[in-house]
Motif scaffolding. Structure first.
Motif, PDB file in Angstrom:
ATOM      1  N   PRO A  50       0.790  -1.229   0.000  1.00  0.00           N
ATOM      2  CA  PRO A  50       0.000   0.000   0.000  1.00  0.00           C
ATOM      3  C   PRO A  50       0.828   1.289   0.000  1.00  0.00           C
ATOM      4  CG  PRO A  50       0.191  -0.792   2.235  1.00  0.00           C
ATOM      5  CD  PRO A  50       0.928  -1.782   1.372  1.00  0.00           C
ATOM      6  N   ALA A 199       3.673  -5.115   5.991  1.00  0.00           N
ATOM      7  CA  ALA A 199       2.445  -4.386   5.650  1.00  0.00           C
ATOM      8  C   ALA A 199       1.967  -4.736   4.252  1.00  0.00           C
ATOM      9  CB  ALA A 199       2.678  -2.883   5.769  1.00  0.00           C
ATOM     10  N   GLY A 203      -1.579  -6.883   3.147  1.00  0.00           N
ATOM     11  CA  GLY A 203      -2.525  -6.427   2.140  1.00  0.00           C
ATOM     12  C   GLY A 203      -2.902  -7.541   1.179  1.00  0.00           C
ATOM     13  N   SER A 262      -4.375   0.102   1.946  1.00  0.00           N
ATOM     14  CA  SER A 262      -4.393  -1.355   2.050  1.00  0.00           C
ATOM     15  C   SER A 262      -5.666  -1.955   1.489  1.00  0.00           C
ATOM     16  CB  SER A 262      -4.226  -1.790   3.509  1.00  0.00           C
ATOM     17  OG  SER A 262      -2.946  -1.430   3.990  1.00  0.00           O
TER      18      SER A 262
END
Length: 269
Positions: A50, A199, A203, A262
């Motif tokens: 993201p 991260a 996602g 995300s």
């Protein structure tokens, strides 16, 4: 199966950015020079949702994501327009060091090797690095030793590529130009794992139940964080960037940017 990104709310992250080729030139990257030319040129590699990725908005290709929102905040602080220059990840730092861009925001990890050629801001994001696998393989790939003889993909020029090479030495490292390509190779069964930022991995997992995060995490130094890069010893611009970073960390804006972005990474079958 094909990877693509979808923006579900036109107004959320669309910033009206001008997209340019990586040949953009900059007369200077001090705050004064940037204000004089009226634009902040930011180099990025838009294949890392993201943080930064591409999508169609009103029929036009746009670069969006948490890093792009942060770049807009920096441009606003300087009172100039934001211009995003897109390129492959392994050219991002070269573009800044060579004066073709004022800043680089591309999920960049601040490492001693990179600090030899560029100056970094304070870290605006800290997260772990993981190994993304197919859900069916999660139980059999639970530790680094279990990856012996397996194929582990990573994006060229990234910290994840370096960590995979060092910590999963018994596996075959497959270095690819774009993260999307690596994910597609994993889904297709051509590689067994992808070394990736946590991260980013979350996602993909949230949108595809055929993917999972292995318990075999990659170890990083505590000092490694994600930061903005600029030309070496550009202290004046560093001060401006650090001011913006301090603000978005204090008020939680960057976390909100990540949360919003995300939602837009979708893996379609």
């Amino acid at each position: 199966m094909q990877l693509k990104t979808v923006l579900k709310g036109v107004g959320i992250l669309a910033l009206g950015l001008a997209l340019t080729a990586c040949g953009s030139s900059s007369a200077g990257s001090t705050p004064e020079a940037i204000k004089e030319k009226g634009k902040l040129v930011v180099a990025t590699s838009p294949d890392y949702a993201p943080f930064e990725f591409q999508t169609l908005i009103d029929g036009k290709n746009q670069v969006v994501g948490a890093d792009i929102s942060l770049a807009q905040d920096i441009a606003d602080e300087l009172g100039v327009e934001l211009e995003v220059s897109t390129m492959s990840f392994d050219n991002v730092l070269t573009s800044v060091a060579g004066g073709k861009a004022d800043l680089a925001l591309a999920g960049l990890s601040k490492t001693p090797e990179r600090e030899e050629v560029v100056t970094f801001s304070d870290s605006y994001y800290e997260n772990g690095r993981v190994l993304l696998v197919r859900a069916e393989d999660k139980e059999s790939l639970k530790d680094l030793e279990s990856f012996k003889g397996k194929k582990v993909a990573a994006q060229k020029g990234t910290l994840e590529e370096q960590l995979a090479k060092e910590q999963v030495a018994s596996a075959e490292l497959v270095s690819l130009q774009a993260m999307g390509e690596a994910i597609n190779e994993l889904v297709a069964g051509k590689v067994d794992a992808v070394a990736i930022d946590e991260a980013v991995a979350l996602g993909y997992v949230s949108q595809n139940n055929k993917l999972a995060i292995s318990e075999a995490a990659l170890k990083t130094q505590e000092t490694v964080g994600t930061a903005v890069a600029m030309q070496k010893d550009n202290k004046e611009l560093q001060e401006v960037v650090n001011k913006v970073i301090a603000k978005v960390k204090k008020d939680g804006s960057y976390d909100k940017y990540l949360e919003e972005a995300s939602k837009y990474t979708v893996v379609e079958e």
